[in-house]
Design a protein around this motif. Structure first.
Motif, PDB file in Angstrom:
ATOM      1  N   TYR A   1       4.791   4.319  12.579  1.00 39.75           N
ATOM      2  CA  TYR A   1       4.211   3.055  11.845  1.00 39.75           C
ATOM      3  C   TYR A   1       5.124   2.210  10.906  1.00 39.75           C
ATOM      4  O   TYR A   1       4.657   1.519  10.127  1.00 39.75           O
ATOM      5  N   ASP A   2       6.384   2.765  11.038  1.00 38.17           N
ATOM      6  CA  ASP A   2       7.300   2.039  10.505  1.00 38.17           C
ATOM      7  C   ASP A   2       7.182   1.798   8.819  1.00 38.17           C
ATOM      8  O   ASP A   2       7.272   0.707   8.313  1.00 38.17           O
ATOM      9  N   VAL A   3       7.098   3.056   8.197  1.00 38.99           N
ATOM     10  CA  VAL A   3       6.796   3.015   6.659  1.00 38.99           C
ATOM     11  C   VAL A   3       8.077   3.898   6.300  1.00 38.99           C
ATOM     12  O   VAL A   3       8.579   4.907   6.891  1.00 38.99           O
ATOM     13  N   VAL A   4       8.309   3.691   4.849  1.00 38.32           N
ATOM     14  CA  VAL A   4       9.387   4.432   4.318  1.00 38.32           C
ATOM     15  C   VAL A   4       8.608   5.816   3.967  1.00 38.32           C
ATOM     16  O   VAL A   4       7.674   5.949   3.445  1.00 38.32           O
TER      17      VAL A   4
ATOM     18  N   LEU B   1       0.693  -1.276   0.063  1.00 35.92           N
ATOM     19  CA  LEU B   1      -0.169  -0.076  -0.115  1.00 35.92           C
ATOM     20  C   LEU B   1       0.967   1.482  -0.104  1.00 35.92           C
ATOM     21  O   LEU B   1       1.712   1.238   0.842  1.00 35.92           O
ATOM     22  N   VAL B   2       0.221   2.337  -0.844  1.00 42.46           N
ATOM     23  CA  VAL B   2       0.967   3.505  -0.815  1.00 42.46           C
ATOM     24  C   VAL B   2       0.014   4.511  -0.435  1.00 42.46           C
ATOM     25  O   VAL B   2      -1.096   4.633  -1.020  1.00 42.46           O
ATOM     26  N   LEU B   3       0.728   5.734   0.385  1.00 39.23           N
ATOM     27  CA  LEU B   3      -0.201   6.693   0.635  1.00 39.23           C
ATOM     28  C   LEU B   3       0.581   7.809   0.045  1.00 39.23           C
ATOM     29  O   LEU B   3       1.627   8.263   0.178  1.00 39.23           O
TER      30      LEU B   3
ATOM     31  N   GLY C   1       0.569  -2.113   9.095  1.00 39.58           N
ATOM     32  CA  GLY C   1       1.098  -3.155   8.839  1.00 39.58           C
ATOM     33  C   GLY C   1       0.936  -3.411   7.361  1.00 39.58           C
ATOM     34  O   GLY C   1       1.868  -4.575   6.649  1.00 39.58           O
ATOM     35  N   ASP C   2       0.274  -2.678   6.574  1.00 41.03           N
ATOM     36  CA  ASP C   2       0.014  -2.976   5.107  1.00 41.03           C
ATOM     37  C   ASP C   2       0.850  -1.781   4.183  1.00 41.03           C
ATOM     38  O   ASP C   2       0.934  -1.839   2.922  1.00 41.03           O
ATOM     39  N   VAL C   3       1.054  -0.661   4.906  1.00 41.99           N
ATOM     40  CA  VAL C   3       1.842   0.419   4.305  1.00 41.99           C
ATOM     41  C   VAL C   3       3.241   0.336   3.944  1.00 41.99           C
ATOM     42  O   VAL C   3       4.053   0.158   4.885  1.00 41.99           O
ATOM     43  N   ALA C   4       3.546   0.409   2.592  1.00 39.53           N
ATOM     44  CA  ALA C   4       5.041   0.497   2.293  1.00 39.53           C
ATOM     45  C   ALA C   4       5.722   1.617   2.323  1.00 39.53           C
ATOM     46  O   ALA C   4       6.644   1.879   2.728  1.00 39.53           O
ATOM     47  N   CYS C   5       5.011   2.835   1.723  1.00 37.73           N
ATOM     48  CA  CYS C   5       5.476   4.429   1.979  1.00 37.73           C
ATOM     49  C   CYS C   5       4.652   5.353   2.269  1.00 37.73           C
ATOM     50  O   CYS C   5       3.408   5.267   1.694  1.00 37.73           O
TER      51      CYS C   5
ATOM     52  N   LEU D   1      -3.000   5.202   8.282  1.00 35.04           N
ATOM     53  CA  LEU D   1      -1.741   4.486   8.840  1.00 35.04           C
ATOM     54  C   LEU D   1      -2.656   3.578   9.846  1.00 35.04           C
ATOM     55  O   LEU D   1      -2.266   2.503   9.739  1.00 35.04           O
ATOM     56  N   LYS D   2      -3.454   3.906  10.605  1.00 32.40           N
ATOM     57  CA  LYS D   2      -4.149   3.076  11.567  1.00 32.40           C
ATOM     58  C   LYS D   2      -4.994   2.232  10.908  1.00 32.40           C
ATOM     59  O   LYS D   2      -4.968   0.981  11.158  1.00 32.40           O
TER      60      LYS D   2
END
Length: 416
Positions: A227-230, A143-145, A191-195, A186-187
């Motif tokens: 959230y430990d994402v890039v 997943l990308v935000l 666990g699904d968000v890459a960046c 993010l919430k």
């Protein structure tokens, strides 16, 4: 104030009619005439010089679109062109790479805070997509935000055909300046968000350009860590324009990855994906990127020479001074004529938008019709740019065109 007569665009329009028979729409995307004021703007350009362009009918314009951002110096830069010509004599397209690749990559690592390793490409869309692929490979998430325009590739295009819905579903958009909207996503997708990929200076379509609200970029950085994402900064527009090290240097927030392009080589097609070595190194172990033309050296030579000039001439300081005066004067003129419009942006990237009220579309059309007829090349749906070769006389002439256009708008549409 009298309206100016319509420009002679006979040859430009004839070429456009021919082009439509040769290519879908005649030309691509945001350059199609309906994105300007149809019938008032030139379609074909003959040449450029300093901060001006000249169309095929001989009309001369002060260009404050700067080719949508790549022109940071001016349209004819002999020093850059001579360096490129010298490289041509050595050859520039090989199976393997040339030494200038290392020279440019070392320079980018020296200048850009987050850059520990570099990959060079050609376009902004190349490297935004590369950054997303790297982030997905590093995190093993999909997943990308996103926030902002990041190019034309499938992962970031919305509202257009030809893209599978499943691909669109893997990208979610959040609102610039709103940390709550970002954390909600993010919430929801923990666990699904890459960046997270964000343009550090907001530029939503046809809306005021927004400088980072106080604490916003710091907040995005903190959420990425939480959230430990890039975290990816899309610096295609801001790189080498707001600071030599990009918006991350000016605003003091360092992302994990960043992408640069546009002003990096004053119009030569080159871009860069840079970032932390640990993340970038997935390109060696598990993520594939390759292109026949990415290693071509002409653009690398142009970028090195452009960066040399930017540093030597203190170009960014000069652009900020001109841009600050331009923004202040535009504010003054809008207040003087009491036109419902907004001046926004940062000094290198100014913008005038018309507030959504009665007849705002008509006011906007009249304004941009009058500015183009007066030789000022700006656009209703895109912020402008200040270039180094825009002289004080160019800024004065641009402000005069804006004042006369505002006076006409105020007279024709006196009620808000």
């Amino acid at each position: 104030m009298k309206q100016m007569p319509k420009l002679n665009l006979e040859k430009s329009m004839a070429l456009y009619e021919e082009a439509k028979k040769l290519s879908p729409g005649g030309l691509l995307g945001i350059r199609r005439p309906y994105n300007f004021i149809d019938g008032e703007y030139p379609v074909f350009i003959e040449r450029g010089y300093d901060g001006h362009i000249v169309d095929v009918d001989g009309n001369d314009y002060i260009d404050m679109l700067c080719a949508y951002g790549p022109i940071i110096l001016g349209y004819h830069e002999p020093e850059i062109n001579d360096a490129v010509k010298a490289q041509m004599d050595k050859g520039f397209c090989f199976t393997m790479v040339q030494e200038v690749q290392n020279e440019l990559e070392k320079k980018l690592i020296d200048l850009i805070p987050c850059a520990e390793k570099v990959v060079l490409a050609k376009t902004g869309s190349d490297v935004t997509t590369m950054a997303v692929r790297i982030a997905r490979g590093y995190t093993d998430r999909n997943l990308v935000l996103r926030c902002g325009y990041h190019g034309w590739h499938d992962w970031c295009v919305e509202g257009h055909g030809g893209v599978p819905q499943k691909t669109l579903d893997m990208t979610k958009e959040f609102e610039y300046g709103d940390l709550e909207s970002l954390e909600t996503l993010l919430k929801e997708h923990d666990g699904d968000v890459a960046c997270i990929i964000v343009t550090p200076v907001g530029h939503p379509l046809a809306k005021p350009v927004v400088a980072p609200p106080e604490g916003y970029l710091e907040g995005v950085r903190a959420l990425a860590d939480k959230y430990d994402v890039v975290l990816v900064f899309d610096e295609i527009r801001t790189g080498f324009r707001v600071s030599m090290g990009g918006a991350q240097e000016r605003y003091g927030v360092t992302p994990d990855l960043a992408v640069f392009g546009k002003a990096m080589a004053n119009g030569y097609p080159i871009s860069a994906c840079v970032g932390k070595a640990e993340i970038m190194d997935v390109l060696e172990s598990k993520v594939f990127v390759s292109s026949t033309f990415f290693p071509n050296s002409l653009e690398m030579v142009a970028a090195l020479k452009c960066i040399e000039i930017l540093e030597r001439e203190n170009v960014i300081d000069d652009i900020y001074k001109k841009g600050e005066r331009f923004l202040v004067e535009c504010e003054r003129l809008i207040k003087k004529y009491d036109v419902p419009a907004t001046v926004s942006g940062i000094p290198p990237m100014p913008y005038i938008t018309f507030d959504k009220c009665v007849d705002y579309k008509e006011r906007r059309t009249r304004f941009f019709t009058e500015t183009i007829r007066r030789g000022l090349f700006i656009q209703p749906y895109h912020h402008g740019y200040i270039a180094y070769r825009h002289t004080d006389a160019d800024i004065d002439a641009s402000l005069k065109a804006i004042e006369e256009a505002l006076e006409i708008v105020a007279a024709e549409y006196p009620e808000k």
